[in-house]
Design an enzyme around this catalytic site. Sequence first.
Site, PDB file in Angstrom:
ATOM      1  N   TYR A 183       0.335   9.578  46.448  1.00  0.00           N
ATOM      2  CA  TYR A 183      -0.940   9.433  47.146  1.00  0.00           C
ATOM      3  C   TYR A 183      -1.166   7.958  47.463  1.00  0.00           C
ATOM      4  O   TYR A 183      -1.181   7.112  46.563  1.00  0.00           O
ATOM      5  CB  TYR A 183      -2.110   9.944  46.295  1.00  0.00           C
ATOM      6  N   ASN A 234      -7.711   4.128  44.088  1.00  0.00           N
ATOM      7  CA  ASN A 234      -8.565   3.362  44.995  1.00  0.00           C
ATOM      8  C   ASN A 234     -10.054   3.539  44.733  1.00  0.00           C
ATOM      9  O   ASN A 234     -10.866   2.769  45.252  1.00  0.00           O
ATOM     10  CB  ASN A 234      -8.265   3.739  46.450  1.00  0.00           C
ATOM     11  N   ALA A 273       8.686   7.941  43.590  1.00  0.00           N
ATOM     12  CA  ALA A 273       8.060   9.245  43.365  1.00  0.00           C
ATOM     13  C   ALA A 273       6.931   9.139  42.350  1.00  0.00           C
ATOM     14  O   ALA A 273       7.031   8.419  41.353  1.00  0.00           O
ATOM     15  CB  ALA A 273       9.108  10.238  42.878  1.00  0.00           C
ATOM     16  N   ARG A 323       3.731  -1.179  31.054  1.00  0.00           N
ATOM     17  CA  ARG A 323       3.901  -0.021  30.174  1.00  0.00           C
ATOM     18  C   ARG A 323       3.352  -0.327  28.790  1.00  0.00           C
ATOM     19  O   ARG A 323       3.438  -1.451  28.296  1.00  0.00           O
ATOM     20  CB  ARG A 323       5.384   0.317  30.009  1.00  0.00           C
ATOM     21  N   ALA A 329     -28.182  28.758  79.395  1.00  0.00           N
ATOM     22  CA  ALA A 329     -27.568  28.570  78.075  1.00  0.00           C
ATOM     23  C   ALA A 329     -28.603  28.538  76.965  1.00  0.00           C
ATOM     24  O   ALA A 329     -28.392  27.907  75.933  1.00  0.00           O
ATOM     25  CB  ALA A 329     -26.759  27.274  78.072  1.00  0.00           C
ATOM     26  N   ASN A 368       9.713   0.492  49.546  1.00  0.00           N
ATOM     27  CA  ASN A 368      10.092   1.757  48.915  1.00  0.00           C
ATOM     28  C   ASN A 368       8.995   2.144  47.926  1.00  0.00           C
ATOM     29  O   ASN A 368       8.696   1.392  46.987  1.00  0.00           O
ATOM     30  CB  ASN A 368      11.417   1.647  48.174  1.00  0.00           C
ATOM     31  N   ALA A 408       9.351   1.340  36.777  1.00  0.00           N
ATOM     32  CA  ALA A 408       8.966   2.744  36.682  1.00  0.00           C
ATOM     33  C   ALA A 408       8.027   2.968  35.508  1.00  0.00           C
ATOM     34  O   ALA A 408       8.142   2.327  34.459  1.00  0.00           O
ATOM     35  CB  ALA A 408      10.207   3.618  36.534  1.00  0.00           C
ATOM     36  N   ARG A 438     -24.959  38.818  69.471  1.00  0.00           N
ATOM     37  CA  ARG A 438     -23.834  39.695  69.193  1.00  0.00           C
ATOM     38  C   ARG A 438     -22.706  38.977  68.457  1.00  0.00           C
ATOM     39  O   ARG A 438     -21.794  39.608  67.947  1.00  0.00           O
ATOM     40  CB  ARG A 438     -23.329  40.329  70.499  1.00  0.00           C
TER      41      ARG A 438
END
Length: 466
Positions: free
Chosen positions: A370, A390, A384, A444, A12, A381, A427, A18
């Site tokens: 993510y 992080n 979206a 917010r 080996a 839960n 949200a 090739r």
Amino acid sequence: MGQEGFSILILAGGKATRFKSEVAKLLHPLAGRLLGEYVLRTAAAAGAEQVYMIVGHQSEEMRKAFARPGLEFIEQKEQLGTGHAVMVARPALEECPSGMVLALVGDSPLLQAETLQALVATHRKEQAACTVLSMRPDNPTGYGRVVRGTGGRVRAIVEEKDANPAQKRIHEVNTGILCFSRLPLLAHLGELSSANAQKEYLLTDFVEIFNRHRLKVAVHEAPVGEAWGINDREQLAEVSRTLHRQKAMALMRDGVTLTDPAATYVDLDVTVGPDTVIEPGVNLRGRTRLGSGCRVGPYSTISDSVLGDGVTVRPSCVIADSEIGAGVTIGPFAHLRMGAVIESDGRIGNFVEIKKSTIGRGTKAQHLTYLGDATVGAGVNIGAGTITCNYDGNKKNPTIIEEGVFVGSGNMLVAPLRIGRGSYTAAGSTITENVPPESLAIGRARQVNKQGWARERQKGKGQKPG
């Protein structure tokens, strides 16, 4: 075993000329293993007393890749041919515990242990100094022909460029694998010469040397195709197709459904439970393990991961180095990596990436999310558009989301952060401080509406609103 036993010398040391590669040939992957791994497993299964591997090009990488108990490495600093490799190994062979030595090429992944055992048995029965492993392909072009004499003895191995028309019609060819009686090998090793067209020391020259000394050279035929060597990337692809086809057939015999075996790629060390369905375009790589009753959708790739029973992987997912519990649904277009753990009955949806995180039982992250360096409890839960922020530019920080939390859509969770059990986040929030249990967190900016602002802006430009 002593004189009745055998050791194996794996050649080996060469470059992947090739292959046109800087990577040593035996370090190229094939069906989930390095190419050199195949002959090492075959050598062990055949029952060799000692295994030696001649290394040269990228010797340190070769040692790291193939080190194991019972394997001794020998370095060939200059690659001057197969015979030269044995010359380099002489000190080790002088201390070898066996009466026989098998010289194997390292690039024959289809070679079986039973064939090596049969080669040794023939060598022992014939009381030969050397026994050549041959085969009879339909098209022998490019191979050295085995020329037999009285009683089936090998009189010569003639390379095609040196063969006359009669010899070219011979279909029996040399595989490059030979079994030697150790003492005659050592006694005549010094007679090898590089005075040939290749300017190399060739192991096949022992046929002429032993015949000259009236020592017997026998032959043992291998099954057609088993001892093929891999010389270039085209042959690597051909053998890959063979191995993947064999694996697919074995899985289907064991109760796995492959809807299109020719378009499915399952590495040899992968295990799959019965009643699992694997759809076209799927790649199962490395040491992946799938439970029973799973379904893997088209064009998904799963590497070195464990999936429990009843897992559904929808189309076009990428899963690597992860663990997925029973009853989980993944995807489509999900990406799990670097130790992601999804506990049972979880739901990881489309365009969700999970990295180095544990997601608790029954937790859902269904859309555009993510989660990195996070620990998420059961029954959570994840809305979206949620992102765990992080990385602070210097180090990765953890996010802990306790059980029963409801994370609203469009949340930025700035780590380090803990969200207490049973809490809600509104949200559109950016959450930068820990949230106590059973609380509502709102992060917010205050909304301000400036009535007529857009109309006045258009007037200032002298344009009518469109």
